[in-house]
Design a protein around this motif. Sequence first.
Motif, PDB file in Angstrom:
ATOM      1  N   GLY B 366      33.201  -5.263   2.478  1.00 61.32           N
ATOM      2  CA  GLY B 366      33.075  -6.105   3.666  1.00 61.32           C
ATOM      3  C   GLY B 366      31.673  -6.654   3.827  1.00 61.32           C
ATOM      4  N   PHE B 367      30.763  -5.756   4.165  1.00 58.32           N
ATOM      5  CA  PHE B 367      29.378  -6.185   4.348  1.00 58.32           C
ATOM      6  C   PHE B 367      28.733  -6.552   3.014  1.00 58.32           C
ATOM      7  CE2 PHE B 367      29.954  -3.914   8.352  1.00 58.32           C
ATOM      8  CZ  PHE B 367      29.267  -4.730   9.247  1.00 58.32           C
ATOM      9  N   GLY B 368      28.943  -5.687   2.033  1.00 57.45           N
ATOM     10  CA  GLY B 368      28.210  -5.843   0.776  1.00 57.45           C
ATOM     11  C   GLY B 368      28.706  -6.951  -0.134  1.00 57.45           C
ATOM     12  N   GLY B 369      29.974  -7.322   0.020  1.00 54.42           N
ATOM     13  CA  GLY B 369      30.504  -8.416  -0.801  1.00 54.42           C
ATOM     14  C   GLY B 369      30.700  -8.075  -2.268  1.00 54.42           C
ATOM     15  N   GLY B 370      30.783  -6.775  -2.560  1.00 55.14           N
ATOM     16  CA  GLY B 370      31.001  -6.383  -3.964  1.00 55.14           C
ATOM     17  C   GLY B 370      29.708  -6.341  -4.757  1.00 55.14           C
ATOM     18  N   THR B 371      29.852  -6.298  -6.071  1.00 48.14           N
ATOM     19  CA  THR B 371      28.661  -6.118  -6.913  1.00 48.14           C
ATOM     20  C   THR B 371      27.833  -7.412  -7.023  1.00 48.14           C
ATOM     21  OG1 THR B 371      29.817  -6.725  -8.930  1.00 48.14           O
ATOM     22  CG2 THR B 371      29.850  -4.395  -8.347  1.00 48.14           C
ATOM     23  N   ALA B 372      26.570  -7.228  -7.336  1.00 46.82           N
ATOM     24  CA  ALA B 372      25.682  -8.380  -7.507  1.00 46.82           C
ATOM     25  C   ALA B 372      25.990  -9.110  -8.810  1.00 46.82           C
ATOM     26  CB  ALA B 372      24.231  -7.921  -7.498  1.00 46.82           C
ATOM     27  N   THR B 373      26.377  -8.337  -9.818  1.00 48.12           N
ATOM     28  CA  THR B 373      26.635  -8.936 -11.123  1.00 48.12           C
ATOM     29  C   THR B 373      28.001  -9.615 -11.180  1.00 48.12           C
ATOM     30  OG1 THR B 373      27.382  -6.738 -11.780  1.00 48.12           O
ATOM     31  CG2 THR B 373      25.195  -7.391 -12.514  1.00 48.12           C
TER      32      THR B 373
END
Lengths: 171, 517
Positions: B366-373
Amino acid sequence: MAMTRQNAAPISGGDPDPVTEAVDLICGRYGDRPDALIEMFHDLQDGLGHVPETALKPIAKRLNLSRAEVHGVLSFYHDFHTKPVGRVVVKVCRAEACQSMGALPLIAQICDRLGVGLGSTSAGGSVTVEPVYCLGNCALAPAATVGGVLHGRVDAERVAALVTEMTGEAG
Amino acid sequence: MGVVVYVPKDSASLSVGADGVAAAIQLEAVARGVEVTLKRNGSRGLFWLEPLVEVETTEGRVAYGPVSAADVPGLFEAGFLSGGDHALAHGPTDSIPYLKNQERLTFARMGVIEPLDLRAYQATGGLTGLMKAAGMAPEAIVAEVTESGLRGRGGAGFPTGIKWKTVGEQPEPQKYICCNADEGDSGTFADRMIMEGDPFALIEGMAIAGLAVGATEGYVYIRSEYPHAIATMKAAIGLMRAAGYLGADVAGSGKAFELHVRRGAGAYICGEESSMLESLEGKRGMVRAKPPIPAIAGLFGKPTVVNNVLSLAAVPTILAKGAAFYQDFGVGRSRGTQAFQLAGNIKHGGLVEKAFGLTLRELVEGFGGGTATGRPFRTAQLGGPLGAYVDDDMLDIEMDYESLAAAKAMLGHGGIVVFDDSVDMAQMARFAFEFCEIESCGKCTPCRVGAVRGKETVEKILAGREVAKNIALVEDLCEVMTDGSLCAMGGLTPMPVLSAMRLFPEDFDRAPAQAAE
């Protein structure tokens, strides 16, 4: 215990050496309080670049501690260097958050570009690369400090450029 | 006075060029002949948007980010000083979902004001708690904190009010308040944000603690990796003293409270409370055996409150708004809010303050939006280097002390480090031991020797040598470390190791090294 230290002879007959002078100034700043020993080491290192072995005896004398106690504290903390370090110190984080963003290959690349092993100083004494465990910049990993300045989302190229900027030498 | 523009000076913001952006804005304003008042606030904690520039408009503050110095002329061109549209525009700051969906109590002021502006601090509700406490009986202050349900945010989760009560009851005249700001856990930065972005809140909390237990002196032990926090705290203490909120007569209470800053020196173990006390006494950071607990014999042998930054910074709100207000947030025995810190391989890393009880999925996805990669999520380590790794199936776990403990994980200091599917969990298990080896104070054998042997044994597993036998050996060693270590360093290092082995056995099933080649 204190008796033996009363016999401590002055370092030399002439002018006090710069290390003893720095010790006197810094210990005086904290009123010779033994609980401020770590602060004193920081101040010494900020001024001299490292904490030389020759500082231990005068510190011990002023704080009424044994030289062994002072050495014990100095050697416990990762921050302190007892030997001179490079003109620029690079600290690269290898804790988990930075590892998740490729810190380990990054460290290898940085060492490669700067021609120095992790935890050592380059031949000309221009740069030291050290590992560090968390710089508190974990949302902008990988993180590193160059000359004490924090950088986020770094790559080897940027670190090398920053080092070159600070040393005036090609990396 | 011109248009007010905010550029954060939080060290994370500085690490991605905030100073350069601030300078570029000033230069561009001069070149264009427009009047701009630059303010340097703390960070809102939306780190993927840093440097996050905010402009005060008639419709409130509007946000642009991540801004680089090169973007500045374009922003002026787009009329950002009156909230003009731009590719980097996010509209009103308070409407950004990441921020809007939080429940910020301790971090309510974070990124809103300039950290050392005492008047702005007061105008946003600061000092209300201390003024109230100054007129209260010490027992009443302790009771308020106890009723709030506040538990230690450093990781142990011990009820803060009970700790204060114990210290308050000691007959010793000299007592201390020590703030543990040795935030060494990878994946955490909330303490740093408070000290850099809202230092008065921590000082106010410590002064309240001093009044509550009858302590006249306090220390903030800040890790040396946080030079900006150290400088800001020192300046803030000076300002609070000059204004009469520290010193001989705290807020007109007639009681004294003096505060000092001490620097750490790069030892992770000094985040352990007894080791921190040793370090504050100028010694090697060796863990002390308990009992006696610090509340009875702490700093210099005197009764001492040792609290984390987040615990102390939560106190002003509790006093100002009442225990019931704070209690109202949270679930079960986890009351109030927690500062979750999203870190590592995550798209939207930053600070999320929410009431206990939301799920890990809400945080990571939700907040994090999943992984950066953009690769699939594999695991997250919760609660720092001594915390457990979790897998996909555990994403619906509720984030509170009890639910996490039931799942063999822990909240710790609220850090969440996300990894994508490229992570090798056997390597992470090896690293957990290696970290313990580097940072162990060396006082007890299970930790000092166990860490070394653990690392060596995982290395054998990595090399495919007698895998089953060595896994059993690691499990056995972990039991010894868990049961036989003096503190959490040795006692909890098994947590990341065992969770990695339990949840990701495939990573430990190494083929023997190709000896034939």
